[in-house]
Design an enzyme around this catalytic site. Structure first.
Site, PDB file in Angstrom:
ATOM      1  N   GLU A  47       0.827  -1.205   0.000  1.00 59.32           N
ATOM      2  CA  GLU A  47       0.000   0.000   0.000  1.00 59.32           C
ATOM      3  C   GLU A  47       0.868   1.265   0.000  1.00 59.32           C
ATOM      4  OE1 GLU A  47      -3.511   2.029   2.802  1.00 59.32           O
ATOM      5  OE2 GLU A  47      -2.195   0.479   3.627  1.00 59.32           O
ATOM      6  N   CYS A  61      -5.337  -3.008   3.328  1.00 61.12           N
ATOM      7  CA  CYS A  61      -4.939  -2.798   4.716  1.00 61.12           C
ATOM      8  C   CYS A  61      -6.114  -2.819   5.714  1.00 61.12           C
ATOM      9  CB  CYS A  61      -4.148  -1.502   4.821  1.00 61.12           C
ATOM     10  SG  CYS A  61      -3.075  -1.387   6.282  1.00 61.12           S
ATOM     11  N   LYS A 110      -9.818   2.261  -1.790  1.00 57.86           N
ATOM     12  CA  LYS A 110      -9.954   1.798  -0.404  1.00 57.86           C
ATOM     13  C   LYS A 110     -11.222   2.347   0.237  1.00 57.86           C
ATOM     14  CE  LYS A 110      -7.143   1.645   3.844  1.00 57.86           C
ATOM     15  NZ  LYS A 110      -5.889   2.157   4.455  1.00 57.86           N
TER      16      LYS A 110
END
Length: 260
Positions: free
Chosen positions: A42, A147, A112
């Site tokens: 990321e 994440c 995300k």
């Protein structure tokens, strides 16, 4: 599918241009190696904790990340998950990653959805994505996540319901919560009877150290390959069809009773 996860060192002692040079040096070492899938962590170019640099390093889908990785997808003749980058759009910035096929064509992107607010400016600076991403490949359907998404099981169940048999997770997970990382990676794979490929970073930015421990997890929750805490590449060859076989042999997903 033969996969390689580049657990990259992301530290304050490098500017993005230097990190790009080092990444391309790593990629050059993979030339000639039979690979089907390659992934990066990321926000590896800018560094997750370098919040003051987000605006300066932001790019469009026609920017540096894709322009420089498309040739590598062709040279290595493998799918490349770019890891995420700060995407610049008319309505704001996103934490976005892209998947390229073996010819360098863009198969899909993911923004995300769950932005991290604890001791972080990500939620302040970026906009959240509003949909999951399931991408068809010749190896099966991949569900993309980033994440902090690992803490939200409903996202992974939704991707499973939409056909995903493997999850690919780019991360900048901190060393302070290493045990959480290990737990979530295994549980998200096990509860959805899917493979999970999680590529984290190592190194330290602004006092925040990356946890490392990138891993590939089987549909039964076993860790098939795992990195340590230093920069390294983990490789594994596995059969994506094993997820469907495991689901038939132990049909927990079929037995689920919807609630509410």
């Amino acid at each position: 599918m033969k996969a390689a996860l580049i657990q990259l060192r992301v530290s304050s002692d490098e500017i993005p241009a230097e990190r790009w040079t080092r990444v391309e040096r790593i990629l050059s070492q993979l030339e000639g190696e039979p690979l089907d899938f390659l992934m990066l962590p990321e926000l590896w170019a800018v560094g997750f904790s370098n919040f003051e640099q987000y605006a300066e390093e932001a790019e469009t889908l026609q920017g540096t990340t894709l322009l420089r990785l498309i040739p590598w997808a062709r040279r290595l003749h493998c799918h490349v998950l770019t890891g995420s980058f700060v995407e610049k759009t008319r309505d704001g910035m996103y934490n976005t990653m892209a998947l390229l096929d073996t010819n360098g064509f863009l198969l899909g992107t993911y923004r995300k959805m769950h932005l991290f607010g604890f001791d972080s400016r990500e939620r302040e600076l970026l906009k959240p994505g509003n949909k999951t991403s399931e991408i068809y490949t010749s190896y099966g359907i991949l569900g993309l996540a980033t994440c902090y998404d690992l803490r939200f099981p409903e996202q992974f169940r939704h991707m499973t319901e939409r056909g995903a048999t493997a999850f690919v997770v780019s991360a900048a997970w901190p060393k302070a919560r290493l045990e959480d990382w290990k737990l979530f990676c295994r549980v998200r794979a096990l509860e959805n009877q899917s493979f999970l490929l999680a590529c984290n970073h190592t190194g330290e930015i602004d006092g925040c150290a990356g946890a490392g421990h990138s891993m590939i997890v089987a549909p039964d929750g076993r860790i098939l390959a795992e990195a340590g805490e230093e920069e390294e590449i983990i490789r594994l060859e596995f059969d994506m069809n094993e997820a469907q076989r495991f689901r038939r042999e132990f049909p927990a997903l079929r037995d689920r009773v919807p609630v509410g």
